[in-house]
Enzyme design. Structure first.
Site, PDB file in Angstrom:
ATOM      1  N   ARG A   1      -0.369  -0.640  -8.567  1.00  0.00           N
ATOM      2  CA  ARG A   1       0.399  -0.149  -9.726  1.00  0.00           C
ATOM      3  C   ARG A   1       1.467   0.812  -9.244  1.00  0.00           C
ATOM      4  O   ARG A   1       1.346   1.374  -8.153  1.00  0.00           O
ATOM      5  CB  ARG A   1      -0.521   0.492 -10.763  1.00  0.00           C
ATOM      6  CG  ARG A   1      -1.354   1.653 -10.288  1.00  0.00           C
ATOM      7  CD  ARG A   1      -2.479   1.958 -11.258  1.00  0.00           C
ATOM      8  NE  ARG A   1      -3.522   0.952 -11.201  1.00  0.00           N
ATOM      9  CZ  ARG A   1      -4.495   0.918 -10.291  1.00  0.00           C
ATOM     10  NH1 ARG A   1      -4.538   1.816  -9.313  1.00  0.00           N
ATOM     11  NH2 ARG A   1      -5.412  -0.019 -10.299  1.00  0.00           N
TER      12      ARG A   1
ATOM     13  N   GLY B   1       0.841  -1.207   0.000  1.00  0.00           N
ATOM     14  CA  GLY B   1       0.000   0.000   0.000  1.00  0.00           C
ATOM     15  C   GLY B   1       0.871   1.249   0.000  1.00  0.00           C
ATOM     16  O   GLY B   1       0.550   2.253   0.648  1.00  0.00           O
TER      17      GLY B   1
ATOM     18  N   TYR C   1     -15.501  -0.817   7.523  1.00  0.00           N
ATOM     19  CA  TYR C   1     -14.059  -0.555   7.732  1.00  0.00           C
ATOM     20  C   TYR C   1     -13.712  -0.733   9.211  1.00  0.00           C
ATOM     21  O   TYR C   1     -12.747  -1.423   9.567  1.00  0.00           O
ATOM     22  CB  TYR C   1     -13.753   0.864   7.258  1.00  0.00           C
ATOM     23  CG  TYR C   1     -12.409   1.425   7.641  1.00  0.00           C
ATOM     24  CD1 TYR C   1     -11.230   0.921   7.120  1.00  0.00           C
ATOM     25  CD2 TYR C   1     -12.329   2.514   8.523  1.00  0.00           C
ATOM     26  CE1 TYR C   1      -9.996   1.468   7.457  1.00  0.00           C
ATOM     27  CE2 TYR C   1     -11.098   3.068   8.860  1.00  0.00           C
ATOM     28  CZ  TYR C   1      -9.941   2.545   8.333  1.00  0.00           C
ATOM     29  OH  TYR C   1      -8.724   3.094   8.662  1.00  0.00           O
TER      30      TYR C   1
HETATM   31  C1  AKB Z   1     -11.034   7.348   7.772  1.00  0.00           C
HETATM   32  O1  AKB Z   1     -11.547   8.466   7.917  1.00  0.00           O
HETATM   33  O2  AKB Z   1     -11.642   6.350   7.354  1.00  0.00           O
HETATM   34  C2  AKB Z   1      -9.590   7.167   8.175  1.00  0.00           C
HETATM   35  C3  AKB Z   1      -9.476   6.674   9.574  1.00  0.00           C
HETATM   36  C4  AKB Z   1      -9.812   7.556  10.704  1.00  0.00           C
HETATM   37  O3  AKB Z   1      -9.115   5.558   9.780  1.00  0.00           O
HETATM   38  N1  AKB Z   1      -8.873   8.383   8.015  1.00  0.00           N
END
Ligand code: AKB
Length: 326
Positions: free
Chosen positions: A39, A11, A142
């Site tokens: 890439r 990354g 996430y």
């Molecule tokens: C996001 O906003 O997703 C990132 C983080 C706080 O992990 N910058």
């Protein structure tokens, strides 16, 4: 004889990866840092290997080719972008982590760095001075992937003795590179707009306070954690670190000290929902006590440096495109 450190950065084109790669090259030498991403970025100087981190064989091939001893795994889909396709985000974030952990275990990698995030926190955690061991109930995919990842990092340490280290990053602010797909990204874009003398449209409400950190601090924190003696690393999920907390209104007030005519409009969107479940401030006393963490940059210092560096960049044309990340 000590084995030479050879670092693989997965990354390396990202906001943090690009700056960290440069710092690692200064520390370990150009020939001992292998940058990798999907890439090669234009103008990159140094050793670069194309790696899709969902392909475990490709990671292993590069590890064996260069006799890699440390891996920094920075590739992930961030909070806002991740919501577009939750299952794909989960698959990519977890698959890449498992691949790195497995390759590391099977090839006796010395140390692995895995970034976590303030996104691991949700409504179950106190918003102010959120402690390291707060309850984790993240509301973004996430955040869920980072919370799970932290536990997997700890699992690999406990079960296999793999030396995985991790920090929960706040929003990162830097002039060197652009973020992409995060909820805290406004705090970089706002400086670009100020320097370009454009009005800024903010996707968060003016009083949304979030933990942020300057790039210099976050790079130093990462290297300090990775250099700390093993016995000092007492948290094997992930360490909270704090930089500075501020809201869009506060950053604008600071920018106006240098650009009094700077204009902002507030147009909150779905990212407001994400931000409102995240901490306002972070308790990083464990990082301070265990390995000596201490931030250096406050909002005023960040603002002065961001504006000085971005003015320079736009003047010399090294950032010639307008930043439209959102
Ligand atoms: C996001 O906003 O997703 C990132 C983080 C706080 O992990 N910058």
């Amino acid at each position: 004889m000590d084995v030479e450190t050879v670092v693989l950065v997965i990354g390396a084109n990202g906001q943090l990866g690009s700056v960290l790669t440069t710092t690692l090259k200064e520390k370990f030498g150009n020939d001992n840092v292998i940058a990798s991403d999907l890439r090669k970025s234009k103008g990159f100087k140094g050793i670069f290997e194309v790696i899709d981190a969902t392909d475990i064989n490709r990671i292993e091939e590069v590890v064996l080719q260069y006799k890699v001893t440390q891996i920094y795994h920075l590739a992930a889909i961030l909070s806002a972008k991740g919501e577009e396709n939750p299952i794909q985000t989960w698959d990519i974030n977890m698959k890449t982590l498992f691949n790195v952990l497995e390759v590391s275990r099977l090839n006796n990698i010395d140390k692995v760095f895995f970034p976590s995030s303030i996104a691991v926190f949700g409504e179950g955690a106190p918003l102010d001075d959120t402690p390291n061991n707060a309850y984790l109930d993240p509301a973004t995919v996430y955040g869920i992937s980072k919370a799970a990842g932290e536990n997997w990092a700890q699992y690999y340490f406990l079960r296999y003795g793999l030396d995985v280290r991790s920090i929960r990053y706040p929003g990162v602010i830097g002039y060197q590179s652009l973020p992409g797909g995060g909820t805290t990204d406004y705090a970089v874009d706002v400086y670009h707009k100020a320097v370009l003398k454009k009005e800024f449209s903010c996707f968060l409400k003016e009083d949304t306070t979030l933990p942020m950190i300057f790039m210099d601090d976050v790079i130093r924190a990462t290297l300090e954690l990775m250099e700390a003696p093993k016995e000092q690393i007492k948290i094997r999920t992930s360490y909270n670190i704090a930089g500075i907390s501020f809201s869009p209104a506060e950053v604008v007030a600071e920018i106006r000290k240098l650009y009094p005519d700077f204009e902002i409009k507030y147009n909150p969107d779905f990212r407001q929902e994400i931000a409102s479940r995240w901490p306002k401030s972070i308790d990083d006393s464990a990082a301070t006590n265990h390995w000596g963490w201490k931030p250096e940059f406050d909002l005023e210092a960040i603002t002065i440096k961001m504006i000085e560096k971005l003015e320079e960049k736009y003047k010399t044309g090294s950032t010639n495109k307008e930043v439209l990340l959102f």
